[in-house]
Design an enzyme around this catalytic site. Structure first.
Site, PDB file in Angstrom:
ATOM      1  N   SER A 103      -0.069   6.500  -1.356  1.00 51.86           N
ATOM      2  CA  SER A 103      -1.157   6.603  -0.379  1.00 51.86           C
ATOM      3  C   SER A 103      -0.642   6.997   0.999  1.00 51.86           C
ATOM      4  O   SER A 103       0.451   6.594   1.405  1.00 51.86           O
ATOM      5  CB  SER A 103      -1.846   5.233  -0.278  1.00 51.86           C
ATOM      6  OG  SER A 103      -2.608   5.153   0.907  1.00 51.86           O
TER       7      SER A 103
ATOM      8  N   TYR B 295      -5.053  11.200   3.123  1.00 51.53           N
ATOM      9  CA  TYR B 295      -6.199  11.026   3.999  1.00 51.53           C
ATOM     10  C   TYR B 295      -6.011  12.102   5.054  1.00 51.53           C
ATOM     11  O   TYR B 295      -5.015  12.105   5.768  1.00 51.53           O
ATOM     12  CB  TYR B 295      -6.215   9.633   4.629  1.00 51.53           C
ATOM     13  CG  TYR B 295      -6.734   8.558   3.695  1.00 51.53           C
ATOM     14  CD1 TYR B 295      -7.906   8.734   2.981  1.00 51.53           C
ATOM     15  CD2 TYR B 295      -6.055   7.353   3.546  1.00 51.53           C
ATOM     16  CE1 TYR B 295      -8.387   7.752   2.129  1.00 51.53           C
ATOM     17  CE2 TYR B 295      -6.537   6.362   2.699  1.00 51.53           C
ATOM     18  CZ  TYR B 295      -7.697   6.573   1.997  1.00 51.53           C
ATOM     19  OH  TYR B 295      -8.169   5.609   1.162  1.00 51.53           O
TER      20      TYR B 295
ATOM     21  N   THR C 104      -8.276  12.619  -0.787  1.00 51.25           N
ATOM     22  CA  THR C 104      -9.390  11.663  -0.923  1.00 51.25           C
ATOM     23  C   THR C 104     -10.494  12.018   0.068  1.00 51.25           C
ATOM     24  O   THR C 104     -10.272  12.056   1.280  1.00 51.25           O
ATOM     25  CB  THR C 104      -8.876  10.235  -0.688  1.00 51.25           C
ATOM     26  OG1 THR C 104      -7.859   9.969  -1.655  1.00 51.25           O
ATOM     27  CG2 THR C 104      -9.994   9.211  -0.841  1.00 51.25           C
TER      28      THR C 104
ATOM     29  N   LYS D  41     -10.338  13.762  -4.776  1.00 54.67           N
ATOM     30  CA  LYS D  41     -10.647  12.415  -5.281  1.00 54.67           C
ATOM     31  C   LYS D  41     -11.914  11.890  -4.615  1.00 54.67           C
ATOM     32  O   LYS D  41     -12.067  12.000  -3.393  1.00 54.67           O
ATOM     33  CB  LYS D  41      -9.477  11.474  -4.983  1.00 54.67           C
ATOM     34  CG  LYS D  41      -9.692  10.014  -5.381  1.00 54.67           C
ATOM     35  CD  LYS D  41      -8.389   9.230  -5.267  1.00 54.67           C
ATOM     36  CE  LYS D  41      -8.544   7.781  -5.689  1.00 54.67           C
ATOM     37  NZ  LYS D  41      -9.026   6.911  -4.603  1.00 54.67           N
TER      38      LYS D  41
ATOM     39  N   HIS E 155     -13.930   5.092  -5.520  1.00 56.49           N
ATOM     40  CA  HIS E 155     -13.000   4.304  -4.703  1.00 56.49           C
ATOM     41  C   HIS E 155     -13.098   2.816  -5.061  1.00 56.49           C
ATOM     42  O   HIS E 155     -12.967   1.940  -4.216  1.00 56.49           O
ATOM     43  CB  HIS E 155     -13.307   4.519  -3.217  1.00 56.49           C
ATOM     44  CG  HIS E 155     -12.098   4.484  -2.318  1.00 56.49           C
ATOM     45  ND1 HIS E 155     -11.516   5.612  -1.802  1.00 56.49           N
ATOM     46  CD2 HIS E 155     -11.361   3.452  -1.831  1.00 56.49           C
ATOM     47  CE1 HIS E 155     -10.485   5.278  -1.029  1.00 56.49           C
ATOM     48  NE2 HIS E 155     -10.372   3.963  -1.037  1.00 56.49           N
TER      49      HIS E 155
END
Ligand SMILES: Cc1cc2nc3c(=O)[nH]c(=O)nc-3n(C[C@H](O)[C@H](O)[C@H](O)COP(=O)(O)O)c2cc1C
Length: 387
Positions: A128, A152, A178, A260, A284
Protein backbone atom coordinates in the site's frame (compact mmCIF):
# COMPACT_ATOMS: atom_id res chain seq x y z
CA UNK A 1 0.42 -35.81 -5.05
CA UNK A 2 -2.95 -34.50 -3.93
CA UNK A 3 -1.90 -30.88 -4.23
CA UNK A 4 0.66 -28.47 -2.93
CA UNK A 5 -1.29 -26.81 -0.16
CA UNK A 6 -3.80 -29.34 1.19
CA UNK A 7 -0.97 -30.99 3.14
CA UNK A 8 -1.26 -28.33 5.83
CA UNK A 9 -4.19 -30.37 7.10
CA UNK A 10 -2.10 -33.52 7.71
CA UNK A 11 0.74 -31.43 9.12
CA UNK A 12 -1.63 -30.05 11.74
CA UNK A 13 -3.05 -33.47 12.66
CA UNK A 14 0.44 -34.98 12.90
CA UNK A 15 1.65 -32.17 15.13
CA UNK A 16 -1.30 -33.01 17.33
CA UNK A 17 0.40 -36.32 18.14
CA UNK A 18 3.13 -34.26 19.81
CA UNK A 19 0.50 -32.28 21.69
CA UNK A 20 0.72 -29.20 19.45
CA UNK A 21 -2.23 -27.33 18.05
CA UNK A 22 -2.19 -24.53 15.43
CA UNK A 23 -1.05 -21.09 16.61
CA UNK A 24 -4.55 -19.68 16.07
CA UNK A 25 -7.84 -20.88 14.68
CA UNK A 26 -7.97 -22.49 11.25
CA UNK A 27 -11.43 -20.92 10.89
CA UNK A 28 -10.46 -17.59 9.43
CA UNK A 29 -13.86 -16.11 10.28
CA UNK A 30 -12.92 -16.49 13.97
CA UNK A 31 -9.76 -14.39 13.81
CA UNK A 32 -11.31 -10.96 14.25
CA UNK A 33 -12.55 -11.95 17.68
CA UNK A 34 -9.19 -13.46 18.61
CA UNK A 35 -7.30 -10.38 17.39
CA UNK A 36 -9.54 -8.16 19.49
CA UNK A 37 -7.66 -9.48 22.53
CA UNK A 38 -4.27 -8.28 21.26
CA UNK A 39 -5.02 -5.11 19.28
CA UNK A 40 -5.59 -1.74 20.89
CA UNK A 41 -9.24 -0.66 20.63
CA UNK A 42 -8.14 2.01 18.15
CA UNK A 43 -6.30 -0.46 15.92
CA UNK A 44 -9.13 -2.98 16.10
CA UNK A 45 -11.65 -0.30 15.18
CA UNK A 46 -9.52 0.83 12.27
CA UNK A 47 -9.05 -2.68 10.84
CA UNK A 48 -12.45 -4.19 11.54
CA UNK A 49 -14.52 -1.05 11.06
CA UNK A 50 -16.25 0.11 7.94
CA UNK A 51 -18.21 3.00 6.55
CA UNK A 52 -21.38 4.18 8.26
CA UNK A 53 -23.51 1.50 9.85
CA UNK A 54 -21.43 -1.32 8.37
CA UNK A 55 -24.15 -2.48 5.98
CA UNK A 56 -21.76 -2.86 3.03
CA UNK A 57 -19.46 -5.04 5.11
CA UNK A 58 -22.40 -7.25 5.97
CA UNK A 59 -23.58 -7.22 2.35
CA UNK A 60 -20.16 -8.51 1.32
CA UNK A 61 -20.60 -11.59 3.47
CA UNK A 62 -24.28 -12.06 2.60
CA UNK A 63 -23.38 -12.03 -1.08
CA UNK A 64 -21.13 -15.03 -0.51
CA UNK A 65 -23.84 -16.81 1.46
CA UNK A 66 -26.31 -16.46 -1.40
CA UNK A 67 -24.18 -18.59 -3.73
CA UNK A 68 -23.96 -22.33 -2.99
CA UNK A 69 -21.39 -24.77 -4.29
CA UNK A 70 -22.87 -27.84 -6.01
CA UNK A 71 -20.28 -30.62 -5.56
CA UNK A 72 -19.72 -33.22 -8.27
CA UNK A 73 -18.80 -36.82 -7.45
CA UNK A 74 -16.33 -39.36 -8.90
CA UNK A 75 -14.74 -36.54 -10.86
CA UNK A 76 -11.12 -37.73 -10.67
CA UNK A 77 -10.08 -34.73 -8.62
CA UNK A 78 -7.38 -36.38 -6.53
CA UNK A 79 -4.57 -34.37 -8.14
CA UNK A 80 -5.17 -30.68 -7.69
CA UNK A 81 -3.15 -27.78 -8.96
CA UNK A 82 -3.93 -24.21 -7.92
CA UNK A 83 -1.33 -22.72 -10.26
CA UNK A 84 -2.68 -19.66 -12.03
CA UNK A 85 -1.24 -17.30 -14.61
CA UNK A 86 -1.86 -13.58 -14.13
CA UNK A 87 -0.35 -11.10 -16.59
CA UNK A 88 1.73 -13.89 -18.03
CA UNK A 89 3.32 -14.71 -14.69
CA UNK A 90 2.67 -18.01 -13.00
CA UNK A 91 1.44 -17.84 -9.40
CA UNK A 92 1.28 -20.88 -7.13
CA UNK A 93 -2.37 -20.09 -6.36
CA UNK A 94 -5.04 -17.55 -7.37
CA UNK A 95 -4.51 -15.58 -4.17
CA UNK A 96 -2.75 -12.27 -3.47
CA UNK A 97 -2.41 -10.21 -0.33
CA UNK A 98 -4.64 -7.15 -0.59
CA UNK A 99 -3.04 -3.75 -0.12
CA UNK A 100 -3.50 -2.91 3.54
CA UNK A 101 -1.95 0.24 4.90
CA UNK A 102 -0.61 1.04 8.36
CA UNK A 103 0.30 -2.50 9.35
CA UNK A 104 2.41 -1.12 12.21
CA UNK A 105 -0.80 -0.74 14.20
CA UNK A 106 -1.25 -4.53 14.02
CA UNK A 107 2.32 -5.67 14.74
CA UNK A 108 5.74 -4.06 15.27
CA UNK A 109 7.21 -5.90 12.26
CA UNK A 110 4.33 -4.58 10.16
CA UNK A 111 4.68 -4.92 6.36
CA UNK A 112 8.06 -6.64 6.71
CA UNK A 113 6.47 -9.66 8.40
CA UNK A 114 3.74 -9.76 5.76
CA UNK A 115 6.30 -9.52 2.95
CA UNK A 116 8.30 -12.44 4.33
CA UNK A 117 5.26 -14.66 4.78
CA UNK A 118 3.96 -13.88 1.28
CA UNK A 119 7.35 -14.41 -0.34
CA UNK A 120 7.80 -17.74 1.44
CA UNK A 121 4.66 -19.02 -0.27
CA UNK A 122 5.32 -17.28 -3.58
CA UNK A 123 2.13 -15.22 -3.35
CA UNK A 124 2.23 -11.59 -4.49
CA UNK A 125 1.99 -8.99 -1.78
CA UNK A 126 0.42 -5.73 -2.87
CA UNK A 127 2.18 -2.95 -0.99
CA UNK A 128 0.00 0.00 0.00
CA UNK A 129 0.96 3.63 -0.53
CA UNK A 130 -0.03 3.96 3.15
CA UNK A 131 2.66 1.52 4.22
CA UNK A 132 4.34 1.94 7.57
CA UNK A 133 7.66 0.81 6.05
CA UNK A 134 9.41 2.24 3.02
CA UNK A 135 9.15 0.72 -0.46
CA UNK A 136 12.80 -0.30 -0.28
CA UNK A 137 12.52 -1.92 3.16
CA UNK A 138 9.55 -4.01 2.05
CA UNK A 139 11.30 -5.02 -1.18
CA UNK A 140 14.25 -6.12 0.90
CA UNK A 141 12.06 -8.25 3.16
CA UNK A 142 10.25 -9.68 0.14
CA UNK A 143 13.53 -10.77 -1.49
CA UNK A 144 12.71 -12.85 -4.57
CA UNK A 145 9.00 -12.79 -3.73
CA UNK A 146 6.52 -11.43 -6.27
CA UNK A 147 5.30 -7.95 -5.38
CA UNK A 148 2.86 -5.39 -6.73
CA UNK A 149 2.41 -1.77 -5.73
CA UNK A 150 -0.86 -0.02 -4.84
CA UNK A 151 -1.15 3.66 -5.60
CA UNK A 152 -3.18 6.26 -3.85
CA UNK A 153 -2.83 8.79 -6.62
CA UNK A 154 -1.35 12.01 -5.18
CA UNK A 155 -2.26 15.22 -6.97
CA UNK A 156 1.39 16.29 -7.16
CA UNK A 157 2.73 14.80 -10.43
CA UNK A 158 6.37 14.90 -9.34
CA UNK A 159 5.65 13.07 -6.11
CA UNK A 160 3.55 10.52 -7.98
CA UNK A 161 6.32 9.95 -10.51
CA UNK A 162 8.94 9.63 -7.80
CA UNK A 163 6.98 7.05 -5.82
CA UNK A 164 6.30 4.97 -8.92
CA UNK A 165 9.92 5.13 -9.96
CA UNK A 166 10.97 3.88 -6.55
CA UNK A 167 8.46 1.03 -6.77
CA UNK A 168 9.65 0.05 -10.23
CA UNK A 169 13.30 0.09 -9.16
CA UNK A 170 12.47 -1.99 -6.08
CA UNK A 171 11.00 -4.78 -8.20
CA UNK A 172 7.27 -4.14 -7.93
CA UNK A 173 5.85 -5.40 -11.21
CA UNK A 174 2.15 -4.48 -11.40
CA UNK A 175 0.44 -1.26 -10.37
CA UNK A 176 -2.93 -1.27 -8.59
CA UNK A 177 -4.54 2.16 -8.67
CA UNK A 178 -7.19 2.50 -5.98
CA UNK A 179 -10.01 4.75 -7.14
CA UNK A 180 -12.55 4.41 -4.35
CA UNK A 181 -10.67 6.25 -1.60
CA UNK A 182 -9.96 9.70 -2.98
CA UNK A 183 -11.33 10.89 0.34
CA UNK A 184 -12.04 8.96 3.51
CA UNK A 185 -15.58 7.78 4.19
CA UNK A 186 -17.54 8.50 7.35
CA UNK A 187 -16.17 5.79 9.65
CA UNK A 188 -17.85 5.93 13.05
CA UNK A 189 -15.54 3.47 14.80
CA UNK A 190 -12.59 5.76 14.05
CA UNK A 191 -14.51 8.99 14.51
CA UNK A 192 -15.81 7.99 17.94
CA UNK A 193 -12.22 7.57 19.13
CA UNK A 194 -11.00 10.56 17.11
CA UNK A 195 -8.46 8.12 15.67
CA UNK A 196 -6.78 8.44 12.30
CA UNK A 197 -3.39 6.70 12.08
CA UNK A 198 -1.97 8.97 9.39
CA UNK A 199 -2.13 12.15 11.41
CA UNK A 200 -0.17 10.28 14.08
CA UNK A 201 2.51 9.58 11.46
CA UNK A 202 1.56 5.91 11.10
CA UNK A 203 1.40 4.69 7.51
CA UNK A 204 3.43 7.58 6.12
CA UNK A 205 6.82 5.91 5.58
CA UNK A 206 6.64 6.22 1.80
CA UNK A 207 6.19 10.01 1.51
CA UNK A 208 8.49 10.76 4.44
CA UNK A 209 11.29 8.86 2.67
CA UNK A 210 10.51 10.28 -0.76
CA UNK A 211 12.93 12.85 -2.21
CA UNK A 212 10.30 14.60 -4.37
CA UNK A 213 7.93 14.88 -1.43
CA UNK A 214 10.63 16.12 0.90
CA UNK A 215 11.67 18.71 -1.68
CA UNK A 216 8.20 20.26 -1.34
CA UNK A 217 8.69 20.99 2.37
CA UNK A 218 10.38 24.01 3.89
CA UNK A 219 11.43 22.01 6.92
CA UNK A 220 12.19 18.26 6.85
CA UNK A 221 9.60 15.88 8.34
CA UNK A 222 12.08 15.29 11.17
CA UNK A 223 12.07 19.02 11.98
CA UNK A 224 8.35 19.66 11.49
CA UNK A 225 6.32 16.47 11.39
CA UNK A 226 2.80 17.97 11.60
CA UNK A 227 3.33 20.19 8.56
CA UNK A 228 4.77 17.28 6.56
CA UNK A 229 1.81 15.07 7.44
CA UNK A 230 -0.73 17.74 6.56
CA UNK A 231 1.03 18.35 3.26
CA UNK A 232 0.76 14.65 2.44
CA UNK A 233 -2.90 14.38 3.44
CA UNK A 234 -3.61 17.46 1.31
CA UNK A 235 -2.47 15.55 -1.77
CA UNK A 236 -5.55 13.32 -1.64
CA UNK A 237 -8.47 15.60 -2.31
CA UNK A 238 -9.56 13.84 -5.49
CA UNK A 239 -9.25 17.18 -7.27
CA UNK A 240 -8.76 16.91 -10.98
CA UNK A 241 -9.12 13.15 -11.21
CA UNK A 242 -11.00 11.84 -14.22
CA UNK A 243 -10.86 9.01 -16.72
CA UNK A 244 -8.91 11.12 -19.20
CA UNK A 245 -5.95 11.21 -16.83
CA UNK A 246 -5.21 7.50 -16.87
CA UNK A 247 -2.72 7.83 -19.76
CA UNK A 248 -0.51 9.82 -17.37
CA UNK A 249 -0.07 6.69 -15.30
CA UNK A 250 0.70 4.67 -18.39
CA UNK A 251 3.57 7.04 -19.10
CA UNK A 252 4.92 6.52 -15.59
CA UNK A 253 4.49 2.75 -15.41
CA UNK A 254 5.45 0.24 -18.06
CA UNK A 255 4.06 -2.87 -16.32
CA UNK A 256 0.43 -3.97 -15.98
CA UNK A 257 -2.00 -1.44 -14.50
CA UNK A 258 -5.15 -2.44 -12.60
CA UNK A 259 -7.96 -0.23 -11.34
CA UNK A 260 -9.19 -1.18 -7.87
CA UNK A 261 -12.64 -0.35 -6.57
CA UNK A 262 -14.70 -1.04 -9.71
CA UNK A 263 -18.35 -1.98 -8.98
CA UNK A 264 -20.36 -0.80 -11.98
CA UNK A 265 -20.30 -2.55 -15.36
CA UNK A 266 -20.02 0.78 -17.15
CA UNK A 267 -16.92 1.67 -15.12
CA UNK A 268 -15.46 -1.73 -15.97
CA UNK A 269 -16.07 -0.98 -19.66
CA UNK A 270 -14.50 2.47 -19.31
CA UNK A 271 -11.48 0.93 -17.64
CA UNK A 272 -11.02 -1.45 -20.54
CA UNK A 273 -11.57 1.37 -23.05
CA UNK A 274 -8.91 3.35 -21.21
CA UNK A 275 -6.53 0.49 -21.90
CA UNK A 276 -5.90 -0.82 -18.40
CA UNK A 277 -4.78 -4.40 -18.02
CA UNK A 278 -6.89 -5.42 -15.07
CA UNK A 279 -9.67 -4.57 -12.66
CA UNK A 280 -10.11 -5.34 -9.00
CA UNK A 281 -13.82 -5.68 -8.34
CA UNK A 282 -13.90 -4.39 -4.78
CA UNK A 283 -15.74 -2.07 -2.43
CA UNK A 284 -12.70 -1.68 -0.18
CA UNK A 285 -14.13 -4.13 2.31
CA UNK A 286 -17.15 -1.92 2.94
CA UNK A 287 -14.94 0.86 4.22
CA UNK A 288 -16.02 3.54 1.76
CA UNK A 289 -19.68 3.59 0.67
CA UNK A 290 -22.14 2.38 3.28
CA UNK A 291 -25.35 0.91 1.89
CA UNK A 292 -23.59 -0.40 -1.21
CA UNK A 293 -24.04 -3.74 -2.89
CA UNK A 294 -21.99 -6.71 -1.77
CA UNK A 295 -18.91 -6.78 -3.99
CA UNK A 296 -19.57 -10.37 -5.11
CA UNK A 297 -22.91 -9.23 -6.55
CA UNK A 298 -21.01 -7.02 -8.98
CA UNK A 299 -18.57 -9.71 -10.09
CA UNK A 300 -20.52 -11.93 -12.55
CA UNK A 301 -21.79 -9.04 -14.67
CA UNK A 302 -18.38 -7.41 -14.87
CA UNK A 303 -16.69 -10.72 -15.67
CA UNK A 304 -19.20 -11.33 -18.47
CA UNK A 305 -18.80 -7.81 -19.84
CA UNK A 306 -15.02 -7.46 -19.87
CA UNK A 307 -13.51 -10.72 -18.59
CA UNK A 308 -12.04 -11.50 -21.99
CA UNK A 309 -10.37 -8.09 -22.27
CA UNK A 310 -8.80 -7.60 -18.84
CA UNK A 311 -7.73 -9.68 -15.87
CA UNK A 312 -10.52 -9.59 -13.30
CA UNK A 313 -9.46 -9.81 -9.67
CA UNK A 314 -11.76 -9.66 -6.69
CA UNK A 315 -11.79 -8.69 -3.04
CA UNK A 316 -14.15 -7.71 -0.23
CA UNK A 317 -15.43 -10.39 2.08
CA UNK A 318 -13.16 -13.32 1.19
CA UNK A 319 -12.69 -15.28 4.39
CA UNK A 320 -12.57 -18.98 3.48
CA UNK A 321 -11.45 -21.36 0.77
CA UNK A 322 -15.10 -21.74 -0.21
CA UNK A 323 -15.38 -17.96 -0.66
CA UNK A 324 -12.35 -17.95 -2.94
CA UNK A 325 -13.87 -20.89 -4.88
CA UNK A 326 -17.09 -18.92 -5.41
CA UNK A 327 -15.33 -15.76 -6.60
CA UNK A 328 -13.21 -17.82 -9.01
CA UNK A 329 -16.31 -19.59 -10.32
CA UNK A 330 -18.02 -16.24 -10.88
CA UNK A 331 -15.21 -14.99 -13.08
CA UNK A 332 -12.32 -13.76 -10.93
CA UNK A 333 -8.86 -14.83 -12.05
CA UNK A 334 -7.61 -14.43 -8.48
CA UNK A 335 -8.77 -13.09 -5.14
CA UNK A 336 -7.18 -10.63 -2.75
CA UNK A 337 -7.22 -11.58 0.90
CA UNK A 338 -7.60 -8.59 3.23
CA UNK A 339 -8.57 -8.44 6.89
CA UNK A 340 -7.87 -12.10 7.78
CA UNK A 341 -4.14 -11.79 7.14
CA UNK A 342 -4.06 -8.60 9.20
CA UNK A 343 -5.57 -10.49 12.12
CA UNK A 344 -2.95 -13.21 11.57
CA UNK A 345 -0.26 -10.53 11.64
CA UNK A 346 -1.65 -9.12 14.88
CA UNK A 347 -1.81 -12.54 16.51
CA UNK A 348 1.49 -13.98 15.34
CA UNK A 349 3.56 -11.69 13.12
CA UNK A 350 5.10 -13.43 10.14
CA UNK A 351 4.08 -16.89 11.43
CA UNK A 352 0.54 -15.66 11.88
CA UNK A 353 0.29 -14.37 8.31
CA UNK A 354 1.77 -17.64 7.05
CA UNK A 355 -0.77 -19.66 9.01
CA UNK A 356 -3.65 -17.62 7.62
CA UNK A 357 -2.42 -17.96 4.05
CA UNK A 358 -1.72 -21.69 4.36
CA UNK A 359 -5.14 -22.24 5.90
CA UNK A 360 -6.88 -20.40 3.08
CA UNK A 361 -4.89 -22.21 0.41
CA UNK A 362 -5.42 -25.63 1.99
CA UNK A 363 -9.13 -25.03 2.33
CA UNK A 364 -9.40 -23.79 -1.24
CA UNK A 365 -7.53 -26.79 -2.56
CA UNK A 366 -9.63 -29.24 -0.55
CA UNK A 367 -12.89 -27.51 -1.47
CA UNK A 368 -11.90 -27.55 -5.12
CA UNK A 369 -11.19 -31.29 -5.03
CA UNK A 370 -14.19 -32.24 -2.91
CA UNK A 371 -16.43 -30.29 -5.27
CA UNK A 372 -14.99 -32.28 -8.18
CA UNK A 373 -12.49 -29.90 -9.77
CA UNK A 374 -8.73 -30.04 -10.22
CA UNK A 375 -7.79 -26.53 -11.21
CA UNK A 376 -9.20 -23.02 -10.76
CA UNK A 377 -9.41 -22.83 -14.56
CA UNK A 378 -12.12 -25.51 -14.56
CA UNK A 379 -14.43 -23.38 -12.45
CA UNK A 380 -17.39 -21.68 -14.11
CA UNK A 381 -20.68 -20.35 -12.72
CA UNK A 382 -22.03 -23.87 -13.35
CA UNK A 383 -20.18 -24.94 -10.19
CA UNK A 384 -22.61 -22.81 -8.18
CA UNK A 385 -26.28 -22.39 -7.61
CA UNK A 386 -27.94 -19.22 -6.41
CA UNK A 387 -29.66 -20.28 -3.21
C1 LIG B 1 -6.98 -1.90 7.76
C2 LIG B 1 -7.19 -1.82 6.28
C3 LIG B 1 -6.38 -0.99 5.53
C4 LIG B 1 -6.53 -0.91 4.15
N1 LIG B 1 -5.68 -0.14 3.42
C5 LIG B 1 -5.80 -0.11 2.07
C6 LIG B 1 -4.87 0.64 1.30
O1 LIG B 1 -3.97 1.27 1.82
N2 LIG B 1 -5.05 0.65 -0.05
C7 LIG B 1 -6.06 -0.04 -0.67
O2 LIG B 1 -6.19 -0.01 -1.89
N3 LIG B 1 -6.93 -0.77 0.06
C8 LIG B 1 -6.82 -0.83 1.40
N4 LIG B 1 -7.68 -1.59 2.13
C9 LIG B 1 -8.70 -2.38 1.43
C10 LIG B 1 -8.17 -3.77 1.04
O3 LIG B 1 -7.22 -3.69 0.02
C11 LIG B 1 -9.32 -4.67 0.55
O4 LIG B 1 -10.00 -4.03 -0.49
C12 LIG B 1 -10.30 -5.00 1.67
O5 LIG B 1 -9.61 -5.31 2.86
C13 LIG B 1 -11.19 -6.16 1.28
O6 LIG B 1 -12.16 -6.40 2.26
P1 LIG B 1 -12.03 -7.60 3.32
O7 LIG B 1 -10.74 -7.41 4.02
O8 LIG B 1 -13.20 -7.41 4.23
O9 LIG B 1 -12.09 -8.87 2.55
C14 LIG B 1 -7.54 -1.69 3.51
C15 LIG B 1 -8.34 -2.52 4.27
C16 LIG B 1 -8.17 -2.61 5.64
C17 LIG B 1 -9.03 -3.57 6.42
Amino acid sequence: MAGRFGGYQNEIYLQGLAGTTPPMSTDLTALEEAAAAVLTPEALGYVAGGAGAGTTMRANREAFDRWKIVPRMLADATDRDLTTTVFGTQLPAPVLLAPVGVQSIAHPEAELATARAAAGLGLPMILSTASSRTIEQVADASGDGPRWFQLYWPNDPDVCASILERARKAGFTALVVTLDTWTLAWRPRDLDRAYLPFIRNEGTAIPMSDPAFRARLEKTPEEDQPTAILHWIGMFTGTDRHWGQLPVLRELWDGPILLKGIQHIDDARRAVDAGVDGIVVSNHGGRQVDGALGALEALPGIARAVGDQAEILFDSGVRTGADAFKALALGAKAVLLGRPFVYGLALGGEDGVRHVLRSLLAELELTLGLAGYRTPGELTPAALQRG
